[in-house]
Every structure is written in C-alpha cells, then in structure tokens.
Scaffold this motif. Structure first.
Motif: not given
Length: 496
Positions: A10-15, A44-46, A233-243, A1-5
């Motif tokens: 890349q994942t934020a809403v476009p500028d 995508h890879h996450e 078995v990893p976590e697969t629920y996207v809202p929780v992965l985003r959290k 899971m990426s953690s750098s600013p």
C-alpha cells in the motif's frame, strides 16, 4: 509501525508496470521502478500528524516546558551571585560570568545539534541532551571552586541548547501549515518566559536557604523533564521514521531490498557540521536583511538579560525590596509576554487575510505586521520604565511599565523567527542558528556592563539610553514589510 509485506504494497509507488506498456521503458528505467517499489513510506496512521490532538499538544507542552527549564537555568544564576561571591571569595563581576557562559553555550550548541538531529532524529538528541544536562548540573550544584562552577555552567548551557534549535522542528512535524500557528506560539514563548521565571525561583530560594539549593531545585526539575521526554515524546522526524520502518521490514520479511531515502543519502556528518558552523555567519555577512533582523532581536535579548542586573538596583535600592520580592518584580515582563500570546488568534486572522490576497499563501512580510507593533512597544515600555524608577514613584508603576516591554519582546521574536523560517526556507536551520548565535552573544555580554552603566548614569538615565537605542530600530519592520520582496529577489539565500 507496520512490518508486513502486504502493508508495504500500500505504501509503494503505484504499480506503474500494470498501467503502462512495458516496452516504453528501457532497462535502466525498469530497474529504477522496481527499486522504487521497495522505497518505504509512511501510512497515514503512521505519520506524526495523525496523532490525536491531545497527544500532540502533550508533546508540545513537554518540549516547551523543557525549553523553559533550560532558559530558566540561564537567569536563575542572577540571584545566586552574592552567595557564590561569598563562598568562593571572588568579585561579583566574576560571578556574572555564570550567566554569560551559560548563554554563550546556548548560542553555540545549535551549530552542532542541528545537523545531528537531521541524521539521527529529534528524539535521541532530546534524550541525550537532557541526560547530559542532568549529569553536568551536579558539577554546578556541588562545585568546589569558582573555576569548576563556571566551566560546568558553560557545559550545561551547551547541553540544553537543543531545545532552542531542534524543538521548533518537532512542532512543525506534528501540525500542518494551517494549524501550526498556535502550538508554535506556545513553544516560541517558553524560552522567553524561562528567563523571567529564573530570578523569581532563585530569589525565593536564596532568600530562605542558600545559593546551592537553586541548582538542587533545577536538577530535580531537569530529572523530571528527562523522565517526561523518555515516556511521553516519540520520534516525529519523518525521514527517521521511514528509516526505522525500513529496518523493521527487512527484519520481519528477510527482504533486504526495503530502504528509506535517509539510508541512501550520502550524508557526511562532519561536512554537515562544518557547513552548519559557517553558513549562519555567511548569511549574516552577505544578507543585510538577516543581519539587521538578527541585530534587532539580539539587542532586545541583551536588554532582557541586562535587566537581571538592573532590577535589583531599581527595586532593592530604590524601593527597599528584598531578594524574593525583586524576583517577583519580573512577573511584569512575563505577564506582558502572556498578553502577547493571548493576541495570537487576532494575528492568525491578519495572516489569513494576507494569504487571501496572495493566492492562499501569505508572504513572509505579512509576519512583520506583528513586528511593527512590537517594535513600538519595546522602546515605549523602556521609556515608561526609565522615568518611573525613582523612589518617589510607587513600585507597581515600573512593574506595569515592564508589561509593555514583555509584550513587545513576544511580538518581535515571534515575527522575526517566523520571517526567517519562511523567507530563508531552503536554509531555515542556518537562518535560525545565525539568530541564535548572535542574540546569545549579546545576552552574554550585556550583563557584564550593567552595574557600571547603572552606577554611572542612574536608573533613569541608563534605562532611557537603552530605550533610545531601541527607538532607532522602530522603522525596521515598517521598511522591510515594503521592500522585503525586492530584497528577497536580490538575495542569494532568501526565497524570491
């Protein structure tokens, strides 16, 4: 899971501010845009759908085998009844409650685990569920009296119910709409193969040891599944992965503005559980389509669980089978289910052709083609079974008859489950919970009167009666395939 600013940019809403004049926005809009820049999304890879195909199928198989383990435990009690009756000095009618209470726990559990999984994710629910199932299974295996035995059977059913409600969501997390059919079919069949494996397992064990070894074996299996759930078995629920990603970013950058939508949503867990308890029953009360489809599957599952009391009469009394051989007789139903699963590529083609006729989206009613075949095969198999149970007929013939019944079960349940999820998409969890609660109640009650019915009507008469009841349901998928769109347009719950 990426953690750098830098990754976050890349994942934020476009500028938006660099693309549009700043003067177009008032203060509130500008503030909202700045806030959205810190909303965490997944690369995508996450995303769980980016996992390799072998890894995704490994997860599906672990989840499916866990569901099979739970439902196997439900029916395994059928061939421990004589031993439990002798040990605790109670009648066989009392020991049948071991099946009924377990299955009722399976039906009630999803009302609780569904809302919990949408807040805490799927993985923690799986792990806690199987840890508790393993712990409480000792109460069944080492029960000192019948009260403890029955109470812990209900509790273990309640703990294991997670895989009948939440696991389907994990499959849909891993595969997109175009590729989900086959893995969902594998998962769907596993809870119904389980009740077939149960008598085979317990019959073989009780024939050679004693009834407690059935539960020792199930405890070992449960421990193995628990280990696999933790490791594979990893976590697969996207809202929780985003959290989880938002928490990681806040820790690594020190910037507390990063957030996930799940953290901002005002979820009242108590209210969510309350809604999940009454919404399924509200659906059945106000929607005739859901009620009749649930009744259809409930009758079939009730008959399947009734078979655990009927097969000993058919094969032990009429054909002289021992307990181990009677357990093997259930393989006919299991083979029928596997035949239904093998036909899945054909049905995928049917659904694809229906989608082409409807702008690339198959309507929910397309799933009922499978139900039409299943609706005919189910009573056909029961009629075939009814009139081949006589001692003068070779024992292989009723087993062959049960293959048709098993294939019909697979077709009916697969079609109804898929129909409920697609036709009631906004409340799909409630639709599935309504089906689970109703069919589990039928499955809990039917074994209780099996012996009386087969003693009074005989094997042929009792089985033919069940076939007659299922014959009344044959028109159901044919009618709903034609009038389904009109009913959905009028429904207060279904998607028009």
């Amino acid at each position: 899971m990426s953690s750098s600013p830098s990754t976050r940019s890349q994942t934020a809403v476009p500028d938006v501010e660099s693309q549009q004049p700043k003067a177009q926005y008032n203060g509130e809009e500008s503030l909202e845009l700045k806030s959205l820049q810190y909303e965490v999304t997944l690369e995508h890879h996450e995303h769980p759908q980016s996992l390799s195909l072998p890894r995704k199928w490994l997860i599906v198989l672990v989840i499916s085998s866990s569901a099979l383990c739970v439902t196997c435990a439900s029916s395994a009690a059928s061939f421990t009844e004589n031993g439990v009756s002798e040990t605790f000095h109670v009648s066989q009618e009392v020991t049948i409650l071991a099946i009924s209470l377990f299955v009722e726990g399976l039906g009630l559990g999803p009302l609780l685990t569904g809302p919990l999984s949408e807040v805490y994710g799927r993985n923690i629910i799986y792990r806690v569920s199987f840890v508790l199932l393993f712990a409480f299974s000792f109460g069944v295996a080492f029960a000192p009296n019948i009260a403890v035995y029955l109470v812990f059977r209900f509790i273990t059913g309640l703990c294991g119910s997670t895989f009948l409600s939440v696991a389907g969501g994990s499959v849909s997390d891993l595969f997109d709409n175009k590729t989900v059919a086959n893995p969902m079919a594998v998962y769907t069949i596993s809870p119904f193969i389980g009740p077939v494996v149960g008598p085979l397992l317990s019959g073989s064990i009780f024939q050679n040891t004693n009834w407690r070894w059935t539960y020792y074996t199930l405890s070992i299996w449960t421990f193995t599944q628990t280990f696999a759930l933790f490791v594979l078995v990893p976590e697969t629920y996207v809202p929780v992965l985003r959290k989880q990603k938002a928490i990681s970013l806040r820790k690594s950058t020190g910037n507390t503005k990063y957030f996930a939508p799940l953290e901002k949503s005002e979820i009242n867990l108590g209210q969510a559980i309350l809604i999940s308890c009454y919404k399924p029953f509200q659906l059945m009360l106000y929607d005739r389509m859901a009620l009749l489809l649930n009744t259809w599957t409930s009758l079939i599952l009730g008959i399947l669980y009734l078979a655990f009391q009927a097969f000993p009469v058919i094969f032990e009394t009429n054909h002289g089978f021992n307990m181990q051989d009677t357990g093997l007789a259930f393989l006919g139903i299991g083979l029928g289910m596997l035949c239904g699963l093998a036909s899945q590529p054909y049905w995928n083609g049917v659904f694809a052709r229906e989608a082409e006729k409807n702008n690339g989206v198959a309507p929910p009613e397309a799933r009922l083609y499978m139900g039409e075949v299943g609706g005919i095969l189910t009573p056909l198999g029961l009629y075939f079974l009814a009139f081949t149970t006589y001692p003068s007929v070779h024992w292989i013939v009723p087993i062959i008859a049960s293959i048709f019944f098993g294939t019909g079960i697979y077709f009916v349940f697969t079609c109804v489950f898929t129909y409920l999820v697609t036709a009631y998409r906004p409340i799909a969890a409630s639709a599935m919970a309504s089906n689970s609660a109703m069919r589990s109640t039928f499955a809990a009650v039917f074994p209780l009167f099996a012996s009386y019915m087969y003693d009074g009507l005989g094997t042929a008469g009792a089985t033919a009666l069940l076939a007659g009841v299922m014959t009344l349901t044959v028109p159901l998928p044919f009618v709903y395939r034609r009038i389904g769109p009109r009913l959905r347009a009028k429904s207060r719950f279904a998607v028009a």
